[in-house]
Design a protein around this motif. Sequence first.
Motif: not given
Length: 364
Positions: A2, A4, A23-26, A308, A334-335, A350
């Motif tokens: 991912r 960071s 680490s999840g979805c932004t 990613v 991660q997205t 997230d």
Amino acid sequence: MRVSSLYLSDFRCYHEVDVEFPSGCTVVTGANGQGKTSLLEGITWAATGRSLRGVPDAVLVAHGADAAIVRVGVNADERRRRIEAEIPSSGRSRVLVDGNRITRVADRVGVLRTTVFSPDDLMVVKGGPSLRRDLLDGILTELTPRFAATRRDLERVLRQRNALLKSRARDSEAIHTLDVFDRQLTEVGGAVVAARLDLVRRLEPHLVEAYRALAEADTPVRATYASEWLSEPADPAGSLADALAAARGRERDRGVTLVGPQRDDLDCSIGGLASRTHASQGEQRTLALALRLGGHRLVAADTDDDPVLLLDDVFSELDDRRAAALVEHLPAGQTIVTTAGRLPEGIAVDRHVVAGEGHLEDVA
């Protein structure tokens, strides 16, 4: 794997921005022209050394600045890594990986793997063969970093060979040099095609599965490596040597290399019909997504680590049904999503930030 963190300075519209990613979805929202895609462009440039929009490096530098700075933090295999770059408005970029200066793109391949979905992906299906060759070679580079060097060797041999053919020289020295280039092209071209053939064989099941999920239909999909000169798929180098010998007269007359992996294609069909000419735009867009998603799944399976996933305003190009299907079948990992419109239902967010005039603001 991912991302960071991302730091940009004098990059596109950003004078300075520093953002951390969960680490999840932004999700990054905002009006067009506010820098959403530039965030993804900074990440992919760090990963590959190329703009996802296919522009020269100098274009990435903000107007009036001498250089752009890109820093990307990466968490992979319980390691923290760092890619740093200075991209000048003229001249070569300076890149460090974990503090060490690198000079070859291959040295950063694999540090950060990404899969990019964008509205331009439709052209992978509708456009010319070079886009589909780039798709295959991009996946191969993610799977095997040393393939980047093989691809560069192919491009170098082709440049030299085409320059000699264009000169129309026919003396003994030119003939000898052309023989040397033929041997080099046979070796490196054969290696490229062997790798592509193996990739297409392994990619097709993932493509079929992804298309079925996105289209929510059992329409048969096929992907075939297409080459007019490849007479023996088990021996690409031998086929290329024979084809070059047969084409030498025509190549001398026209001043260009007429056979080889630089002219090959990936033929895709939906329901037994060529996707480029017979599929609807909705089917073509679904196929383009399935090609990206299939490649992502293959890389994840081979490396035991999800790249990613970067979705650049993809949902604005999809109808509600296909958008919902894509959300349902997003791979793990991660997205980072950009959109100028609304997000489809069901996507777990997230972190949500808004891009505006070169800065970012969190949404509560």
